[in-house]
Each structure stands twice: as C-alpha cells, then as structure tokens.
Write an enzyme that holds these catalytic residues in place. Structure first.
Site, short mmCIF file in Angstrom:
data_model
loop_
_atom_site.label_atom_id
_atom_site.label_comp_id
_atom_site.label_asym_id
_atom_site.label_seq_id
_atom_site.Cartn_x
_atom_site.Cartn_y
_atom_site.Cartn_z
N ARG A 141 -8.70 -0.52 4.70
CA ARG A 141 -7.98 0.59 3.91
C ARG A 141 -6.38 -0.15 3.63
O ARG A 141 -6.03 0.39 2.51
CB ARG A 141 -7.49 1.75 5.22
N ARG B 255 0.45 14.90 13.43
CA ARG B 255 1.18 14.42 11.98
C ARG B 255 1.29 15.48 11.35
O ARG B 255 0.68 15.68 10.53
CB ARG B 255 0.58 13.33 11.37
N CYS C 269 -5.21 13.21 13.43
CA CYS C 269 -4.83 11.84 13.14
C CYS C 269 -4.96 10.74 14.34
O CYS C 269 -4.65 11.33 15.41
CB CYS C 269 -3.62 11.60 12.47
N ASP D 144 4.83 0.78 11.98
CA ASP D 144 3.58 0.10 11.49
C ASP D 144 3.58 -1.17 11.90
O ASP D 144 2.29 -1.98 11.72
CB ASP D 144 3.47 0.29 10.06
N LYS E 254 0.74 -1.17 -0.05
CA LYS E 254 0.21 -0.03 0.05
C LYS E 254 0.96 1.33 -0.05
O LYS E 254 0.64 2.28 -0.88
CB LYS E 254 -0.82 -0.08 1.27
N ASN E 255 1.73 1.18 0.74
CA ASN E 255 2.62 2.69 1.17
C ASN E 255 3.64 2.83 -0.21
O ASN E 255 4.36 4.06 -0.52
CB ASN E 255 3.34 2.56 2.35
C1 UD1 Z 1 4.26 7.01 6.37
C2 UD1 Z 1 3.45 5.80 6.42
C3 UD1 Z 1 3.11 5.31 7.42
C4 UD1 Z 1 4.22 5.14 8.50
C5 UD1 Z 1 5.01 6.28 8.72
C6 UD1 Z 1 6.32 5.88 9.43
C7 UD1 Z 1 2.45 6.01 4.13
C8 UD1 Z 1 1.30 6.33 3.16
N1 UD1 Z 1 2.50 6.06 5.37
O1 UD1 Z 1 3.60 7.97 6.92
O2 UD1 Z 1 2.21 4.08 7.23
O3 UD1 Z 1 3.72 5.09 9.98
O4 UD1 Z 1 5.57 6.83 7.37
O5 UD1 Z 1 7.11 5.14 8.90
O6 UD1 Z 1 3.50 5.66 3.49
N2 UD1 Z 1 7.00 14.89 10.43
C9 UD1 Z 1 7.31 16.07 10.70
N3 UD1 Z 1 6.95 16.95 9.58
C10 UD1 Z 1 6.42 16.52 8.35
C11 UD1 Z 1 6.37 15.26 8.07
C12 UD1 Z 1 6.68 14.14 9.29
O7 UD1 Z 1 7.60 16.42 11.68
O8 UD1 Z 1 6.27 17.35 7.56
C13 UD1 Z 1 7.30 13.83 11.41
C14 UD1 Z 1 6.19 12.84 11.79
O9 UD1 Z 1 5.33 13.53 12.77
C15 UD1 Z 1 6.83 11.54 12.41
C16 UD1 Z 1 7.97 11.52 11.34
O10 UD1 Z 1 8.20 12.62 11.02
O11 UD1 Z 1 7.34 11.66 13.55
C17 UD1 Z 1 7.84 10.45 10.47
O12 UD1 Z 1 6.73 10.74 9.75
P1 UD1 Z 1 6.48 10.31 8.16
O13 UD1 Z 1 7.84 9.49 7.88
O14 UD1 Z 1 6.51 11.55 7.41
O15 UD1 Z 1 5.21 9.68 8.00
P2 UD1 Z 1 4.30 9.46 6.87
O16 UD1 Z 1 4.93 9.90 5.48
O17 UD1 Z 1 2.97 10.32 7.01
#
Ligand code: UD1
Length: 418
Positions: A397, A121, A116, A305, A22-23
């Site tokens: 999902r 997030r 969330c 995850d 999915k991701n």
């Molecule tokens: C993706 C995955 C999700 C997984 C996560 C961490 C998808 C669709 N989702 O989510 O299943 O749990 O990676 O492996 O692929 N952060 C910030 N600012 C930002 C973005 C992120 O501070 O703009 C922080 C987040 O709060 C978190 C960390 O970075 O603590 C990692 O998050 P991120 O890797 O971005 O997660 P997602 O891409 O949303």
C-alpha cells in the site's frame, strides 16, 4: 496472498532514490475534484493506495491515468457524489473526497471508514468541520451524508486534536465556500502544507500557509492542479532506519532535509552517524545501538508513522528504550510480532518498554498495518535465520517494491506468492 522470505542477518550498503509521498498525493488527488478539467500531478509513486484512490475517483466519473509517475485526473464528466463502503473500507483516506464533493456538487455520500488495525480512528472532526461551513451532515446506514444545496458558507472551526486528514478535508471545502473561513489548530505536516500551496497555485485564496491558522477567502472556481509531489519522508525514514537495524550504510537521494529533522534526531540518539549533503542523506551504523526515549507528536514532532521502525532498532539497543505513541496509543500490534523475533517488549498505557537484546531470531510473523509491516521486514533483516513475513499487501500500500530496494542494498529477501 504474498509473503516475504528474509534471510538474516545482513548488513545493508548502498544508495536509493526516495519516491513521492503517499500521504501527500492522496489529498492532492482529492483536490483535483475541486476543479473542472485535467489536473496533472508529477512524482506520483505507483503504490496500491494511489491505484486504489484512482478507483474511487473513477467511481465518481473522473478519468485517471498514471504513467511514468505522472498522474492525470480529468474531472470533466464527474457524475456521482458517492464513495461506497466496499472502496472506503479498504482505505480510510477515501474520506478525503467528502470536502471536495460537498464543495463542488453540494452533496456527498461517503461510507464511514470503520475499524482500523491501530485502534479507534474517529472522523468526527471531518463532519463537524463541514457543519461549521453550513453543511447538514448526518450518519445514515453507515454513510456520512453531507448536504449544502445552496452552497457552503465560510465559517470558523478549531481542530482538536490536530488532525492531518480533517485539516485537508475541511480546507478543501472552505476554498469554494462563500465568504471567509478561519481554520485554527491546523495540522502543519509537510503533506498538508503541500496541499495548501497547491490550492493557492490553483487560485484559492489562503493566508497562513505552513502555520496552524489558515484564513480562507472563498472563490467561485479553481483551475486544475499542476504539481509535483514532495519526497516521502516516511519512506526515507524507513530506509534510514533499515541501516540502523541491520547495520551498514544507506545513502538516500532526493530527500527534504527540513522534513527529516525529527527522524534524524532519533537516529542520532540511536547512535547512527547521519550526514546531510544537499538533497542527500546518509545513515551509517557501525557500533552498538543506544537506547532511546521517543514520543510521537504531530509535526514537527516525531511521526507516529516511524514509531514501529524505530522500535525494531530499539529492540537491538544496548539498554532500555521507551516509545510512547500519543497520537495512536493502541498502535503497537508490531510489538507482539517483534517479541516472536526474540525482542523483549512490554506495552502498557500507550508506552512500549523495550529491553534491548544482542540478537534477534527468525520466526514466522504477520503484518498488520503498513508501517508495522515495514518494521517487521527491517527486524527480519537483522534476525538470525529465515523469517517469513505474511500479509505483505499492507506494505505494498505504501512502499514501492520494498523487496527490490532492500535487495539492492544487500538484503536477502524474496517475495513468494501463494
Ligand atoms: C494521517 C496519515 C497517517 C498518520 C496520521 C498521523 C494519511 C493518509 N494518513 O492519518 O499515516 O499516521 O495522519 O500523523 O495522511 N482524530 C479525531 N477525530 C477526527 C480525526 C482524527 O479525534 O475526526 C484524532 C485521531 O484519532 C488521532 C489524531 O486525531 O488521534 C490524529 O489523526 P489524523 O491526523 O487525523 O490522522 P489521519 O489523517 O487519519
């Protein structure tokens, strides 16, 4: 709203084939926006999130067709640059359209994703990264509005913390920006690496594939994608964990051993026998589970995850386990539901302390997010009595027919619609 009714305990025995990740497919779908014409993506799982992302792309003017795990996305008639709130609030990954729209159309309007189930997030890195490429980015009435009327310009950006989503998004923008970009501290999750490789095949000029520094030389246009999605390491990990929780033996076909290493290490610590054969992986649990210490980390660390599914196993271990989520310190809503199933768990400051118990007992529980819900289903297969798991739309999902697949392994699980 559907619910699962699960009668436990049952041992699980049998074999399954793992679907596409999915991701990995979601960023590829967004990347289809970068070119004009028809992209073809194979091994696409038929999941709610994929169907949902198709709706977002269709709202932008793309035509999408998913048949027999082959997804076709035709972007010839793209005519919008807006991802509205009603769609984005249902799936945070919708933000992936920001970079491609900005790069291809010079403008993007994407709703801020909002709250969330597993804590804050933020999407600040996505926005800062676009600014580093010369875009003007503002928040207006709950929307991220990004503009680069003269096109994007290569730039330098460092992700802090490491972010899967922001790495994908900013990279997709950078491949069509004028000149050179340097992206530092990039995520190297297999799903990110798949996107990088797919972009390169489509004509992007990127150096450092699979490393934390990506050096991009912008190009004028890309070809449509032609790719196959990698196996889902989280789906695979969930079914291996099912064998750990319920006891028994589960064999998976179609995994990438290298992607599974962090999860396999923890399953071994739990006392499971794991054997690897080519693209097959078997998890067997005969005796008692052993307590574990787990800390989630960006890849190649243990994935957040998989944290909830391992907690379901730790709940039955012979001793005290500790699970710390460094990525999402509030991602523990499943702990309280597991306590309803008789688990002994206390959560403090981002760490769950789990005192293993001999026996879980059935209870009505509520799913709150995708992986948490899957973990509750696993716990229910081991719990004595009939457990109802409500709000299973979260599971749909990200897992294709989880109840049929667990039933094929011997679980007594049925779906009930209200
Ligand atoms: C993706 C995955 C999700 C997984 C996560 C961490 C998808 C669709 N989702 O989510 O299943 O749990 O990676 O492996 O692929 N952060 C910030 N600012 C930002 C973005 C992120 O501070 O703009 C922080 C987040 O709060 C978190 C960390 O970075 O603590 C990692 O998050 P991120 O890797 O971005 O997660 P997602 O891409 O949303």
């Amino acid at each position: 709203m559907d619910r699962f009714v699960i009668q436990g305990p049952t041992r699980l025995e049998g074999q399954l084939a793992v679907g596409g990740a999915k991701n990995a497919v979601l960023p590829l779908m967004a990347a289809a926006l970068l070119s004009r014409g028809e992209s073809v993506i194979d091994n696409v799982p038929d999941l709610q999130d994929v169907r949902f992302f198709m709706t977002i792309l269709e709202g932008l003017g793309a035509r999408c067709q998913l048949e027999f795990n082959r997804l076709r996305i035709d972007t010839t008639d793209l005519d919008s640059h807006e991802a509205p709130y009603d769609l984005v609030r249902k799936m945070r990954a919708s933000i992936y359209v920001l970079g491609p729209l900005l790069a291809r159309r010079g403008e993007a309007r994407v709703s801020l994703p909002g709250g969330c189930a597993f804590g804050p997030r933020p999407v600040d890195l996505h926005q800062k990264g676009m600014r580093a490429l010369g875009a003007a980015v503002d928040e207006e009435h709950g929307y991220i509005v990004a503009r680069a009327p003269g096109g994007l310009q290569g730039g330098r950006f460092r992700f802090d913390p490491v972010s899967v989503g922001a790495t994908c998004n900013v990279l997709m923008a950078a491949v069509l920006a004028r000149g050179e970009s340097r992206l530092e501290n990039c995520a190297i999750e297999p799903e990110v690496t798949q996107l990088v490789a797919a972009l390169v095949r489509a004509g992007a000029r990127i150096e450092g594939v699979g490393t934390r520094t990506l050096q991009v030389q912008g190009v004028d246009s890309l070809k449509p994608l032609d790719d196959a999605v990698i196996p889902d390491r989280i789906e695979a990990g969930t079914y291996l964990a099912a064998a750990a929780v319920a006891g028994g033996r589960v064999h998976l076909e179609g995994v990438r051993q290298d992607h599974m290493a962090p999860v396999v290490a923890v399953l071994r610590d739990l006392g499971c026998d794991i054997s690897e054969q080519g693209d097959g992986l078997t998890c067997e649990r005969r005796g008692k589970l052993q307590p574990v210490r787990v800390e989630t980390q960006p890849y190649p660390g243990f994935p957040t995850d998989m944290q909830a599914q391992v907690m379901a196993a730790a709940a039955l271990a012979d001793g005290v386990s500790f699970i710390t989520d460094t990525i999402y310190p509030d991602r523990f809503t499943h702990a309280a539901e597991m306590v309803r199933l008789g688990a002994n768990i206390e959560v403090k400051n981002g760490t769950a302390t789990i005192i293993g118990t001999e026996r879980l007992q059935a209870a009505p529980v509520m799913a709150s997010d995708l992986r948490a819900s899957a973990a509750l289903v696993l716990a229910a297969t081991a719990a004595h009595g009939i457990t109802e798991v409500r709000r299973v739309y979260h599971i749909d999902r990200g897992y294709q027919s989880i109840e049929e697949r667990l039933a094929a392994l011997g679980a007594r699980i049925t779906r009930q619609s209200e």
